[in-house]
Design a protein around this motif. Structure first.
Motif, mmCIF file in Angstrom:
data_model
loop_
_atom_site.group_PDB
_atom_site.id
_atom_site.type_symbol
_atom_site.label_atom_id
_atom_site.label_comp_id
_atom_site.label_asym_id
_atom_site.label_seq_id
_atom_site.Cartn_x
_atom_site.Cartn_y
_atom_site.Cartn_z
ATOM 1 N N THR A 3 97.676 38.609 18.926
ATOM 2 C CA THR A 3 98.422 38.923 19.915
ATOM 3 C C THR A 3 100.130 38.429 19.452
ATOM 4 O OG1 THR A 3 98.098 37.016 21.204
ATOM 5 C CG2 THR A 3 96.998 39.174 21.799
ATOM 6 N N THR A 4 99.907 37.631 18.617
ATOM 7 C CA THR A 4 101.212 37.262 18.035
ATOM 8 C C THR A 4 101.987 37.914 17.029
ATOM 9 O OG1 THR A 4 100.300 35.588 16.640
ATOM 10 C CG2 THR A 4 101.028 34.599 18.579
ATOM 11 N N ASP A 5 101.163 39.056 16.501
ATOM 12 C CA ASP A 5 101.594 39.943 15.480
ATOM 13 C C ASP A 5 102.942 40.620 16.105
ATOM 14 O OD1 ASP A 5 101.049 41.302 12.918
ATOM 15 O OD2 ASP A 5 101.191 42.904 14.286
ATOM 16 N N PRO A 6 103.788 40.888 15.508
ATOM 17 C CA PRO A 6 105.060 41.641 15.927
ATOM 18 C C PRO A 6 104.564 43.088 16.218
ATOM 19 C CG PRO A 6 105.752 40.425 13.943
ATOM 20 C CD PRO A 6 104.166 40.273 13.971
ATOM 21 N N SER A 7 103.796 43.718 15.603
ATOM 22 C CA SER A 7 103.467 45.103 15.979
ATOM 23 C C SER A 7 102.599 45.081 17.117
ATOM 24 C CB SER A 7 102.473 45.960 14.610
ATOM 25 O OG SER A 7 103.534 46.026 13.756
ATOM 26 N N SER A 8 101.741 44.250 17.140
ATOM 27 C CA SER A 8 100.773 43.984 18.508
ATOM 28 C C SER A 8 101.912 43.614 19.751
ATOM 29 C CB SER A 8 99.895 42.919 18.293
ATOM 30 O OG SER A 8 99.156 42.997 19.362
ATOM 31 N N MET A 9 102.712 42.967 19.608
ATOM 32 C CA MET A 9 103.679 42.436 20.728
ATOM 33 C C MET A 9 104.345 43.641 21.006
ATOM 34 S SD MET A 9 104.810 38.816 20.079
ATOM 35 C CE MET A 9 105.636 38.977 18.548
ATOM 36 N N GLU A 10 104.887 44.538 20.022
ATOM 37 C CA GLU A 10 105.674 45.629 20.439
ATOM 38 C C GLU A 10 105.111 46.721 21.053
ATOM 39 O OE1 GLU A 10 108.636 49.071 18.010
ATOM 40 O OE2 GLU A 10 107.685 47.470 17.042
ATOM 41 N N LEU A 11 103.662 47.061 20.605
ATOM 42 C CA LEU A 11 102.868 47.857 21.198
ATOM 43 C C LEU A 11 102.456 47.690 22.733
ATOM 44 C CD1 LEU A 11 101.016 50.419 20.897
ATOM 45 C CD2 LEU A 11 99.303 49.148 19.940
ATOM 46 N N GLU A 12 102.151 46.192 22.892
ATOM 47 C CA GLU A 12 102.171 45.984 24.333
ATOM 48 C C GLU A 12 103.092 46.234 25.360
ATOM 49 O OE1 GLU A 12 99.744 44.316 27.287
ATOM 50 O OE2 GLU A 12 98.917 44.461 25.352
ATOM 51 N N LEU A 13 104.261 45.898 24.816
ATOM 52 C CA LEU A 13 105.504 46.112 25.615
ATOM 53 C C LEU A 13 105.765 47.610 25.825
ATOM 54 C CD1 LEU A 13 107.866 43.390 24.241
ATOM 55 C CD2 LEU A 13 106.995 43.522 26.469
ATOM 56 N N LEU A 14 105.718 48.348 24.626
ATOM 57 C CA LEU A 14 106.138 49.777 24.666
ATOM 58 C C LEU A 14 105.008 50.572 25.605
ATOM 59 C CD1 LEU A 14 107.556 50.786 21.362
ATOM 60 C CD2 LEU A 14 108.772 50.533 23.489
ATOM 61 N N SER A 15 103.542 50.024 25.190
ATOM 62 C CA SER A 15 102.487 50.874 26.177
ATOM 63 C C SER A 15 102.769 50.562 27.764
ATOM 64 C CB SER A 15 101.251 50.146 25.515
ATOM 65 O OG SER A 15 101.005 50.545 24.494
ATOM 66 N N GLY A 16 103.370 49.376 28.056
ATOM 67 C CA GLY A 16 103.436 49.103 29.539
ATOM 68 C C GLY A 16 104.569 50.020 30.242
ATOM 69 N N LEU A 17 105.656 49.927 29.219
ATOM 70 C CA LEU A 17 106.876 50.853 29.663
ATOM 71 C C LEU A 17 106.759 52.293 29.834
ATOM 72 C CD1 LEU A 17 109.734 49.247 27.396
ATOM 73 C CD2 LEU A 17 109.208 48.745 30.014
ATOM 74 N N VAL A 18 105.752 52.852 28.712
ATOM 75 C CA VAL A 18 105.193 53.963 28.740
ATOM 76 C C VAL A 18 104.439 54.506 30.066
ATOM 77 C CG1 VAL A 18 103.947 56.194 27.535
ATOM 78 C CG2 VAL A 18 105.665 54.472 26.351
ATOM 79 N N ASN A 57 91.049 43.114 16.417
ATOM 80 C CA ASN A 57 91.323 41.687 16.015
ATOM 81 C C ASN A 57 92.600 41.168 15.665
ATOM 82 O OD1 ASN A 57 91.213 43.184 13.700
ATOM 83 N ND2 ASN A 57 89.901 42.038 12.453
ATOM 84 N N THR A 58 93.773 42.238 15.756
ATOM 85 C CA THR A 58 94.921 41.859 15.663
ATOM 86 C C THR A 58 95.374 40.756 16.420
ATOM 87 O OG1 THR A 58 95.432 44.072 14.675
ATOM 88 C CG2 THR A 58 97.283 42.776 15.134
#
Length: 121
Positions: A30-45, A27-28
């Motif tokens: 998608t505009t939450d900074p941690s959520s955005m960072e997780l989304e970006l890093l997950s894709g790169l990983v 329920n976090t």
């Protein structure tokens, strides 16, 4: 967009993803900074992992051995289940020959193995 270029960057990003996972819930926003960072890093990983650690598609031999293990079967038990001779099962497992269409159908249905894997396509 950028990409992970080496193992050091990959390990760093992977560790950061693990740090972020407990912070981001279903329920976090998608505009939450941690959520955005997780989304970006997950894709790169994921991209780096796919490129450098891909294990490929399983073979029929791999899948037969896995199903035998999961079902507690030996070669004789597998032969009985599929209606084939134990020596023919040995040939399949060693790669000496491929199953006929009839046996391939039995393998797919009784062992729940994708027809694409059974037929090698």
């Amino acid at each position: 967009m950028t990409q992970i270029e080496n193992e050091y960057q990959y390990r760093w990003a992977l560790n950061r993803v693990e740090e972020l996972l407990p912070l981001v819930k279903d329920n976090t926003p998608t505009t939450d900074p941690s959520s955005m960072e997780l989304e970006l890093l997950s894709g790169l990983v994921a991209d780096y992992s796919d490129k450098h650690y891909s294990i490929g598609e399983p073979t029929l031999i791999d899948m037969l051995k896995l199903r035998m293990f999961e079902m507690g079967l030996n070669q004789a038990g597998l032969a009985k289940l599929l209606g084939a001779s134990p020596s023919r099962i040995c040939d399949y497992l060693s790669g000496k020959c491929e199953p006929t269409i009839k046996v391939a159908r039995e393998i797919s249905q009784k062992l729940n193995i994708s027809p694409a894997i059974v037929l090698g396509v």
